[in-house]
Design a protein around this motif. Structure first.
Motif, mmCIF file in Angstrom:
data_model
loop_
_atom_site.group_PDB
_atom_site.id
_atom_site.type_symbol
_atom_site.label_atom_id
_atom_site.label_comp_id
_atom_site.label_asym_id
_atom_site.label_seq_id
_atom_site.Cartn_x
_atom_site.Cartn_y
_atom_site.Cartn_z
ATOM 1 N N HIS A 1 2.889 8.271 4.376
ATOM 2 C CA HIS A 1 3.680 9.208 5.184
ATOM 3 C C HIS A 1 2.779 10.092 6.043
ATOM 4 O O HIS A 1 3.035 10.273 7.238
ATOM 5 C CB HIS A 1 4.541 10.084 4.288
ATOM 6 N N ASP A 2 1.753 10.656 5.448
ATOM 7 C CA ASP A 2 0.888 11.584 6.179
ATOM 8 C C ASP A 2 0.328 10.945 7.441
ATOM 9 O O ASP A 2 0.386 11.513 8.532
ATOM 10 C CB ASP A 2 -0.258 12.062 5.285
ATOM 11 N N VAL A 3 -0.225 9.730 7.304
ATOM 12 C CA VAL A 3 -0.848 9.073 8.451
ATOM 13 C C VAL A 3 0.200 8.529 9.417
ATOM 14 O O VAL A 3 0.129 8.738 10.635
ATOM 15 C CB VAL A 3 -1.791 7.948 7.992
ATOM 16 N N ASN A 4 1.197 7.852 8.884
ATOM 17 C CA ASN A 4 2.143 7.135 9.745
ATOM 18 C C ASN A 4 3.176 8.038 10.411
ATOM 19 O O ASN A 4 3.664 7.723 11.502
ATOM 20 C CB ASN A 4 2.848 6.037 8.951
ATOM 21 N N VAL A 5 3.506 9.152 9.771
ATOM 22 C CA VAL A 5 4.504 10.053 10.348
ATOM 23 C C VAL A 5 3.840 11.298 10.937
ATOM 24 O O VAL A 5 3.951 11.561 12.139
ATOM 25 C CB VAL A 5 5.562 10.459 9.293
ATOM 26 N N ALA B 1 8.556 7.614 12.574
ATOM 27 C CA ALA B 1 7.597 7.720 13.674
ATOM 28 C C ALA B 1 8.243 7.350 15.007
ATOM 29 O O ALA B 1 8.066 8.044 16.016
ATOM 30 C CB ALA B 1 6.386 6.819 13.401
ATOM 31 N N GLU B 2 9.005 6.265 15.016
ATOM 32 C CA GLU B 2 9.627 5.869 16.287
ATOM 33 C C GLU B 2 10.717 6.862 16.680
ATOM 34 O O GLU B 2 10.918 7.139 17.869
ATOM 35 C CB GLU B 2 10.164 4.440 16.230
ATOM 36 N N SER B 3 11.392 7.452 15.698
ATOM 37 C CA SER B 3 12.407 8.465 16.000
ATOM 38 C C SER B 3 11.773 9.700 16.624
ATOM 39 O O SER B 3 12.321 10.286 17.576
ATOM 40 C CB SER B 3 13.160 8.852 14.724
ATOM 41 N N TYR B 4 10.620 10.103 16.112
ATOM 42 C CA TYR B 4 9.894 11.219 16.715
ATOM 43 C C TYR B 4 9.536 10.908 18.167
ATOM 44 O O TYR B 4 9.707 11.744 19.063
ATOM 45 C CB TYR B 4 8.618 11.514 15.927
ATOM 46 N N ALA B 5 9.018 9.712 18.398
ATOM 47 C CA ALA B 5 8.593 9.353 19.750
ATOM 48 C C ALA B 5 9.762 9.405 20.730
ATOM 49 O O ALA B 5 9.661 9.974 21.823
ATOM 50 C CB ALA B 5 7.971 7.957 19.745
ATOM 51 N N LEU B 6 10.884 8.823 20.339
ATOM 52 C CA LEU B 6 12.028 8.789 21.239
ATOM 53 C C LEU B 6 12.646 10.174 21.424
ATOM 54 O O LEU B 6 13.180 10.499 22.489
ATOM 55 C CB LEU B 6 13.063 7.795 20.723
ATOM 56 N N SER B 7 12.555 11.010 20.385
ATOM 57 C CA SER B 7 13.064 12.375 20.536
ATOM 58 C C SER B 7 12.189 13.185 21.488
ATOM 59 O O SER B 7 12.697 14.027 22.246
ATOM 60 C CB SER B 7 13.166 13.066 19.179
ATOM 61 N N SER C 1 11.305 0.329 1.999
ATOM 62 C CA SER C 1 9.976 0.674 1.487
ATOM 63 C C SER C 1 9.517 1.969 2.146
ATOM 64 O O SER C 1 9.988 2.325 3.239
ATOM 65 C CB SER C 1 8.970 -0.447 1.789
ATOM 66 N N PRO C 2 8.597 2.688 1.517
ATOM 67 C CA PRO C 2 8.050 3.895 2.158
ATOM 68 C C PRO C 2 7.406 3.584 3.507
ATOM 69 O O PRO C 2 7.525 4.385 4.447
ATOM 70 C CB PRO C 2 7.021 4.396 1.148
ATOM 71 N N TYR C 3 6.735 2.444 3.615
ATOM 72 C CA TYR C 3 6.118 2.066 4.887
ATOM 73 C C TYR C 3 7.171 1.954 5.984
ATOM 74 O O TYR C 3 7.020 2.509 7.077
ATOM 75 C CB TYR C 3 5.373 0.746 4.735
ATOM 76 N N ALA C 4 8.253 1.231 5.696
ATOM 77 C CA ALA C 4 9.310 1.042 6.682
ATOM 78 C C ALA C 4 9.976 2.371 7.042
ATOM 79 O O ALA C 4 10.271 2.638 8.210
ATOM 80 C CB ALA C 4 10.348 0.058 6.151
ATOM 81 N N SER C 5 10.189 3.222 6.046
ATOM 82 C CA SER C 5 10.796 4.529 6.298
ATOM 83 C C SER C 5 9.906 5.369 7.206
ATOM 84 O O SER C 5 10.389 6.060 8.112
ATOM 85 C CB SER C 5 11.031 5.265 4.975
ATOM 86 N N GLY C 6 8.591 5.312 6.972
ATOM 87 C CA GLY C 6 7.663 6.065 7.806
ATOM 88 C C GLY C 6 7.643 5.568 9.235
ATOM 89 O O GLY C 6 7.574 6.361 10.189
ATOM 90 N N LYS C 7 7.709 4.253 9.409
ATOM 91 C CA LYS C 7 7.715 3.694 10.761
ATOM 92 C C LYS C 7 8.997 4.078 11.507
ATOM 93 O O LYS C 7 8.969 4.361 12.715
ATOM 94 C CB LYS C 7 7.566 2.171 10.706
ATOM 95 N N ARG D 1 0.837 -1.205 0.000
ATOM 96 C CA ARG D 1 0.000 0.000 0.000
ATOM 97 C C ARG D 1 0.869 1.252 0.000
ATOM 98 O O ARG D 1 0.545 2.248 -0.651
ATOM 99 C CB ARG D 1 -0.918 -0.016 1.219
ATOM 100 N N SER D 2 1.989 1.216 0.711
ATOM 101 C CA SER D 2 2.873 2.382 0.726
ATOM 102 C C SER D 2 3.569 2.582 -0.611
ATOM 103 O O SER D 2 3.912 3.716 -0.982
ATOM 104 C CB SER D 2 3.917 2.237 1.844
#
Length: 316
Positions: free
Chosen positions: A89-93, A146-152, A137-143, A80-81
């Motif tokens: 990207h919009d939803v996942n990030v 997302a986790e980098s944002y959370a930890l930051s 993949s774009p999906y993996a890059s977005g995830k 899907r990504s």
């Protein structure tokens, strides 16, 4: 205790919501039903808010007064990504950023769902959290973003946070009959209908299949104990089975040989995946995985009930 579950009408979210309610938690589900289903929450005493995680005001309002926020809302699936990278990207990030801002405003503990896909095609097994991530993949890059944002946010704003990398979660409520369905429900659905199982590649690609009940146990424990961690944690138990192994187990459960059709391997797919479970067991030593055969048996029973209800509706 008040907990917000984004994507709470989805497969993992609805299973988690049920377990949290069983533990006496007040649950608010935020879901736009783009992939979740309202019926997944039947019989569960939750407050459902039909909004997207991209709706800033709705996310802020839902999280107000929350003790914890479990962020599961996402556009799932690698294919899907590939088809629509921007929406993924919009939803996942961006959606994750909205949730983190709302959790920060509420001074709430937050749990963020990431994916084993962030490891990419590194041949090293098992995948440990210290490994460099190489998303393909774009999906993996977005995830990974997302986790980098959370930890930051945890580092910069003292937001208590836990990030989990899911590995091929399966089980009841995971829908089989759509173009982006996961492999386990797709195989079961095809087998029950007497159709060939569609395998992309030779079937020797392997995965650390994880039963949703085990995932839910970890997430519920994380929420109720407000567990946080300075690094991502694999949410899997270090098993590895090929798709051919999976097919053989299903054939044994169903008592007959299953037809298989092979298709070309797909872009963005990872050849082998297996988690190191050391960090998970250190944080959640009491959680025990459900063995694959037992988990498949429970999933087959659920898919059979789904198939019977679909037949009943079509003949009504």
């Amino acid at each position: 205790m008040k907990v917000v579950v984004t994507g709470g009408a989805g497969f993992i979210g609805a299973n988690l919501s049920r377990e949290l309610v069983r533990r006496g938690v007040d649950v608010i589900v935020l879901d736009d039903l783009s992939t979740g289903r309202k019926s997944n929450l039947d019989g569960i005493d939750v407050e459902l808010r039909l909004r997207s995680v991209l709706d800033r005001d709705a996310v802020m309002d839902a999280c107000r007064g929350a003790d914890s926020v479990v962020h599961l809302a996402a556009v799932p699936s690698v294919p899907r990504s590939l088809r629509d990278p921007r929406h993924s990207h919009d939803v996942n990030v961006t959606g994750t950023l909205e949730v983190l801002e709302a959790a920060r405003a509420a001074d709430a503990h937050v749990v963020v769902a990431s994916s084993s896909s962030v490891y990419g095609r590194s041949p090293v097994l098992p995948k440990s959290e210290e490994m460099a991530c190489q998303p393909v993949s774009p999906y993996a890059s977005g995830k990974l973003a997302a986790e980098s944002y959370a930890l930051s946010f945890q580092h910069c704003f003292d937001l208590p946070c836990a990030v989990f990398r899911f590995f091929n979660v399966f089980g009841p409520l995971q829908l089989p009959a759509h173009p982006y369905a996961a492999v386990v429900p797709s195989f079961i659905w095809a087998a029950l209908r007497g159709e060939p199982l569609e395998v992309f590649g030779d079937g020797e690609q392997s995965r650390d299949f994880t039963f949703v009940g085990s995932v839910v146990d970890v997430l519920a424990d994380c929420v109720t104990r407000t567990v946080s961690c300075a690094h991502p944690v694999n949410l899997a138990f270090g098993t590895r089975n090929s798709l051919n192994d999976l097919i053989a187990l299903l054939a044994a459960l169903l008592g007959r040989e299953l037809d298989v059709v092979h298709r070309p391997a797909r872009n963005g797919d990872v050849r082998h995946s297996q988690a190191s479970g050391k960090a998970l067991r250190g944080l959640f030593p009491s959680v025990q995985p459900v063995p694959l055969e037992a988990a498949l048996c429970r999933t087959v029973k659920w898919v059979k009930r789904l198939a019977n209800s679909e037949i009943a509706r079509s003949t009504a």
